[in-house]
Design an enzyme around this catalytic site. Sequence first.
Site, short mmCIF file in Angstrom:
data_model
loop_
_atom_site.label_atom_id
_atom_site.label_comp_id
_atom_site.label_asym_id
_atom_site.label_seq_id
_atom_site.Cartn_x
_atom_site.Cartn_y
_atom_site.Cartn_z
N HIS A 161 45.23 46.83 45.03
CA HIS A 161 44.69 48.19 45.18
C HIS A 161 44.78 48.68 46.63
O HIS A 161 44.86 49.88 46.88
CB HIS A 161 43.25 48.27 44.67
CG HIS A 161 43.16 48.39 43.19
ND1 HIS A 161 42.12 49.01 42.54
CD2 HIS A 161 44.01 48.00 42.21
CE1 HIS A 161 42.33 48.97 41.23
NE2 HIS A 161 43.47 48.35 41.00
N ARG A 199 43.40 41.52 42.83
CA ARG A 199 43.21 42.96 42.56
C ARG A 199 42.96 43.74 43.86
O ARG A 199 43.44 44.86 44.03
CB ARG A 199 42.04 43.12 41.56
CG ARG A 199 41.79 44.56 41.17
CD ARG A 199 40.82 44.68 39.97
NE ARG A 199 40.32 46.04 39.85
CZ ARG A 199 39.06 46.41 40.05
NH1 ARG A 199 38.13 45.51 40.35
NH2 ARG A 199 38.72 47.67 39.96
N TRP A 212 42.80 38.81 29.40
CA TRP A 212 44.01 39.13 28.65
C TRP A 212 44.46 37.96 27.77
O TRP A 212 45.27 38.11 26.90
CB TRP A 212 45.12 39.56 29.60
CG TRP A 212 44.91 40.95 30.16
CD1 TRP A 212 45.43 42.11 29.65
CD2 TRP A 212 44.16 41.34 31.32
NE1 TRP A 212 45.04 43.18 30.41
CE2 TRP A 212 44.26 42.74 31.45
CE3 TRP A 212 43.39 40.64 32.27
CZ2 TRP A 212 43.64 43.47 32.48
CZ3 TRP A 212 42.77 41.37 33.29
CH2 TRP A 212 42.91 42.76 33.38
FE1 CCH Z 1 45.20 45.38 36.98
N1 CCH Z 1 43.50 45.95 36.05
N2 CCH Z 1 46.12 47.07 36.33
N3 CCH Z 1 46.85 44.85 38.01
N4 CCH Z 1 44.22 43.75 37.69
C1 CCH Z 1 42.31 45.28 36.02
C2 CCH Z 1 42.05 44.03 36.56
C3 CCH Z 1 42.99 43.30 37.27
C4 CCH Z 1 45.60 48.01 35.51
C5 CCH Z 1 44.28 48.10 35.11
C6 CCH Z 1 43.33 47.13 35.36
C7 CCH Z 1 48.01 45.57 38.08
C8 CCH Z 1 48.32 46.70 37.31
C9 CCH Z 1 47.45 47.36 36.51
C10 CCH Z 1 44.80 42.73 38.41
C11 CCH Z 1 46.03 42.78 39.05
C12 CCH Z 1 46.95 43.80 38.87
C13 CCH Z 1 41.34 46.04 35.31
C14 CCH Z 1 39.92 45.62 35.07
C15 CCH Z 1 41.97 47.19 34.89
C16 CCH Z 1 41.37 48.31 34.07
C17 CCH Z 1 39.05 45.86 36.30
C18 CCH Z 1 37.64 45.36 36.03
O1 CCH Z 1 37.02 45.88 35.09
O2 CCH Z 1 37.19 44.45 36.75
C19 CCH Z 1 46.63 48.95 35.12
C20 CCH Z 1 46.45 50.15 34.21
C21 CCH Z 1 47.77 48.55 35.73
C22 CCH Z 1 49.08 49.22 35.58
O3 CCH Z 1 50.09 48.66 35.31
C23 CCH Z 1 48.86 44.99 39.07
C24 CCH Z 1 50.22 45.55 39.47
C25 CCH Z 1 48.21 43.88 39.56
C26 CCH Z 1 48.63 42.90 40.62
C27 CCH Z 1 49.89 42.63 40.89
C28 CCH Z 1 43.92 41.57 38.42
C29 CCH Z 1 44.20 40.22 39.06
C30 CCH Z 1 42.77 41.94 37.70
C31 CCH Z 1 41.56 41.06 37.40
C32 CCH Z 1 40.44 41.30 38.39
C33 CCH Z 1 39.20 40.47 38.10
O4 CCH Z 1 38.19 40.76 38.75
O5 CCH Z 1 39.21 39.56 37.28
#
Ligand code: CCH
Length: 298
Positions: free
Chosen positions: A56, A52, A196
Amino acid sequence: AAAKETKTLDTKPIDYNEVYQAIADILEDNDILTWLHYRSYDDGSLGPVFVRLAWHASGTYDVETKTGGSNGATMRFQPESLHAANNGLAIARDRLEPIKKKFPEISYGDLWTLAGVCAVQELGGPTVPWRAGRQDVEDGKTCTPDGRLPDAGQGERHIRDIFYRMGFDDQEIVALAGAHSLGRCHPDRSGFEGPWQEAPTVFSNEYYKALRDRKWVKKTVKASGAQQWVDKKNPDVMMLPAEIAMYNDKGFKKFFNEYADSEEKFFTDFSKVFNKLLELGVPFKGDEKVYHFKATTA
Ligand code: CCH
């Protein structure tokens, strides 16, 4: 000029294989003290939050103005560090700090993106080509404005606007979304709650299968009041409003189903598109070595 030359001669080139290995060594983190310190629950791996962070740092890119992206590592500075989308990412940045100390010559932009690649590979995902070349900036003057990263509470229109601005098409957007096979939502970071699917530390196409095969029902998160979707049979697993909206969009749906059908196709496409994401806006000279790191778990 003489002093500069000496410095160049003295500087040992960074061995990025060593950096990869050092990151791989800290991924597993079952230390309850870590999670007490951050007052947040996780699944025993720093991999998801590293992915993430890499995303970002990179996803702020704008093709038109050629601003944002992982070059500069501007998320170290306010206001970008305080953008709500980046909640919780201080954890990832902090945990990479000892590696920065060990390899001081690496830029933060290179370190964060390499950590994303390492996490994907170590958790069972495809090899993602990576090269160095990001240069850090020294202050927050080039921080991107808030609002460049997707808002999970919105629909498919917003997702397209955000990702088209980075230069991605529909297939690439869906391939990138598969990173959500990793990790979870945290009520104190995004307001949403849960992973998920049931194996959040394994990079796979289970995310697409979950979207395709399960019955999703609306639920309000108690801690935050946020609306999300949960699996009717296992309400511990979730989908974001934006994701259900995307899955119900004809243009996106065919790609979701394609990746649900073939993990191999997903891995091939994810490798390409994650590499593209991490390289957005990076001023490569063109002669950088392209690394294909070998996963330590392979
Ligand atoms: Fe994402 N993501 N993401 N994401 N994401 C969140 C967590 C992760 C969206 C929303 C969220 C990508 C695209 C999108 C990861 C990778 C990617 C969370 C929870 C949200 C909300 C954050 C939390 O509460 O900790 C949305 C909307 C989109 C749009 O499409 C893309 C692209 C990627 C990487 C290629 C990962 C990995 C996480 C998990 C982080 C964790 O701490 O477990």
